[in-house]
Design a protein around this motif. Structure first.
Motif, short mmCIF file in Angstrom:
data_model
loop_
_atom_site.label_atom_id
_atom_site.label_comp_id
_atom_site.label_asym_id
_atom_site.label_seq_id
_atom_site.Cartn_x
_atom_site.Cartn_y
_atom_site.Cartn_z
N ASP A 78 0.84 -1.20 0.00
CA ASP A 78 0.00 0.00 0.00
C ASP A 78 0.88 1.25 0.00
O ASP A 78 1.16 1.83 1.04
N ASP A 79 1.30 1.65 -1.19
CA ASP A 79 2.16 2.82 -1.34
C ASP A 79 1.47 4.11 -0.93
O ASP A 79 2.13 5.12 -0.68
N SER A 80 0.13 4.08 -0.87
CA SER A 80 -0.60 5.32 -0.59
C SER A 80 -1.02 5.45 0.88
O SER A 80 -1.64 6.45 1.25
N THR B 10 2.17 10.17 1.85
CA THR B 10 1.86 8.78 1.50
C THR B 10 3.17 8.02 1.78
O THR B 10 4.25 8.62 1.86
N ALA B 11 3.08 6.71 1.90
CA ALA B 11 4.29 5.92 2.13
C ALA B 11 5.31 6.17 1.01
O ALA B 11 6.50 6.36 1.28
N LYS B 12 4.83 6.22 -0.21
CA LYS B 12 5.72 6.45 -1.36
C LYS B 12 6.36 7.83 -1.30
O LYS B 12 7.57 7.97 -1.47
N SER B 13 5.57 8.87 -1.03
CA SER B 13 6.15 10.22 -0.98
C SER B 13 7.06 10.38 0.23
O SER B 13 8.08 11.09 0.15
N PHE B 14 6.75 9.73 1.35
CA PHE B 14 7.63 9.77 2.51
C PHE B 14 9.00 9.24 2.14
O PHE B 14 10.03 9.86 2.43
N LEU B 15 9.03 8.08 1.50
CA LEU B 15 10.31 7.48 1.11
C LEU B 15 11.08 8.37 0.14
O LEU B 15 12.25 8.68 0.37
#
Length: 173
Positions: free
Chosen positions: A111-113, A128-133
């Motif tokens: 769940d990248d979002s 989001t998990a993706k933007s955090f990374l």
């Protein structure tokens, strides 16, 4: 080909943590050969409010373990920032590597979002998990690894680009 959160994070954290440990080894050799105390290297800083070398190692550790933990939805191990010597810094890096290695792809992927919220004394940031990374965790981690590298280079430790990129795996390392 899709790139998972695990693939985009864990190998990067691990590679650069190992390279950071490699920097310490090169600094130890330099200190022995040049008659420089390791204690003087731990206190290196650029001034202007920037943290010293020891803190850069601690911050890099925090960024890797905290970033990986948030992505996995687990608590990172507590490390009290008491290191003052090269052996203690190496131990911290080893503990950070062990924690990051303990995380499994299924803990990060799927769940990248999903929402990740960072709380600070004066507010918070939501990702989001993706933007955090991609926009916070990796840039923050790489900033502190780079600053540690630059501090040692500024003191004369013979580190090159391949030490940063490949660490002990660099040709001639």
């Amino acid at each position: 080909m899709s790139l998972s959160l695990y693939d985009a994070s864990i190998p990067v954290y691990l590679q650069l943590l190992r390279n950071l440990n490699h920097f310490l080894g090169k600094a130890e050799t330099f200190a022995a050969e040049e008659g420089v105390t390791l204690a003087s290297l731990t206190e290196l800083n650029f001034g202007h409010g920037m943290a010293n070398f020891t803190r850069q190692i601690q911050f890099a550790s925090d960024a890797a373990k905290g970033g990986a933990a948030r992505l996995a939805g687990v608590e990172p191990p507590s490390m009290p920032d008491t290191e003052t010597t090269f052996p203690e810094l190496r131990e911290r890096i080893a503990k950070t590597i062990a924690f990051v290695e303990s995380l499994k792809p299924e803990q990060l992927d799927g769940d990248d979002s999903r929402e990740i919220v960072l709380k600070f004394p004066n507010g918070s940031m939501t990702f989001t998990a993706k933007s955090f990374l991609l926009t916070f965790s990796l840039p923050n981690f790489i900033f502190h690894v780079t600053t540690a590298y630059d501090l040692l280079r500024s003191a004369g430790v013979p580190l090159g680009k391949m030490d940063f990129l490949a660490g002990a795996g660099a040709p001639g390392a």
